[in-house]
Design a protein around this motif. Structure first.
Motif, short mmCIF file in Angstrom:
data_model
loop_
_atom_site.label_atom_id
_atom_site.label_comp_id
_atom_site.label_asym_id
_atom_site.label_seq_id
_atom_site.Cartn_x
_atom_site.Cartn_y
_atom_site.Cartn_z
N THR A 93 -29.83 -84.31 -26.03
CA THR A 93 -31.12 -84.20 -25.09
C THR A 93 -30.74 -83.58 -23.60
O THR A 93 -31.19 -82.80 -22.98
N TRP A 123 -39.12 -81.42 -24.41
CA TRP A 123 -39.85 -81.91 -25.75
C TRP A 123 -39.07 -82.77 -26.22
O TRP A 123 -39.53 -84.05 -26.91
N ALA A 124 -37.62 -82.72 -26.30
CA ALA A 124 -36.80 -83.57 -26.75
C ALA A 124 -37.05 -84.96 -26.33
O ALA A 124 -36.91 -86.25 -26.82
N ALA A 126 -39.23 -86.18 -24.52
CA ALA A 126 -40.48 -87.00 -24.64
C ALA A 126 -40.46 -87.64 -25.76
O ALA A 126 -40.79 -88.74 -26.13
N GLY A 127 -39.99 -87.05 -27.08
CA GLY A 127 -40.02 -87.59 -28.27
C GLY A 127 -39.09 -88.59 -28.63
O GLY A 127 -39.34 -89.85 -29.24
N LEU A 128 -37.83 -88.41 -27.66
CA LEU A 128 -36.99 -89.60 -27.76
C LEU A 128 -37.54 -91.02 -26.92
O LEU A 128 -37.56 -92.03 -27.60
N THR A 170 -28.95 -92.68 -31.65
CA THR A 170 -29.58 -92.46 -30.51
C THR A 170 -28.72 -91.89 -29.38
O THR A 170 -29.01 -91.24 -28.46
N LEU A 185 -40.67 -91.77 -26.51
CA LEU A 185 -41.76 -92.18 -27.43
C LEU A 185 -40.89 -93.30 -28.50
O LEU A 185 -41.36 -94.03 -28.87
N ALA A 186 -40.09 -92.44 -29.33
CA ALA A 186 -39.37 -93.26 -30.46
C ALA A 186 -38.59 -94.62 -29.89
O ALA A 186 -38.62 -95.40 -30.69
N VAL A 238 -42.02 -90.43 -19.89
CA VAL A 238 -42.44 -89.43 -20.92
C VAL A 238 -43.47 -88.27 -19.94
O VAL A 238 -43.40 -87.40 -20.41
#
Length: 119
Positions: free
Chosen positions: A53, A68-69, A71-73, A46, A75-76, A109
């Motif tokens: 990112t 986008w990356a 937002a994905g991170l 991470t 959320l992850a 996010v």
């Protein structure tokens, strides 16, 4: 957060966090749910993802992909934030910090999605 300022703010946040992941992994290892396996491996992965990112967010040509990356991170990371409630001491201050930290993901996010959509 809007425009390049939002992207650069996210880049600073993620880049700084990514560097801390690499130089002080123990800071984050306790946040990794044991069901996911090796905490050290997840923290390193991470950290690299956050630094990558941040780099995407920093360059105008890759900024939308970075959004986008990001937002994905972000959320992850929600499972780690939820895991915090399982492992922190049941005292008012640590519980308050954990309770505030989780909803902070929403504006982060949202900002990442604005960057991703070019807004």
């Amino acid at each position: 957060m809007r425009g390049p300022g939002a992207a650069m703010g996210l880049a600073a946040l993620l880049g700084g966090s990514g560097v801390i992941h690499m130089v002080r992994p123990r800071t984050y290892e306790w946040l990794v749910p044991p069901e996911l396996g090796s905490a050290r491996a997840w923290v390193a992965a991470t950290g690299v993802a956050e630094i990558g990112t941040a780099a995407l967010l920093s360059a105008p040509a890759t900024r939308r992909a970075g959004g986008w990356a990001a937002a994905g991170l972000l959320l992850a990371f929600v499972p780690a934030h939820l895991h915090t409630f399982r492992v922190i001491p049941k005292r008012p201050l640590p519980l308050a910090v954990a309770a505030v930290r989780l909803p902070l993901q929403v504006p982060l996010v949202t900002a990442a999605l604005r960057v991703a959509r070019g807004r």
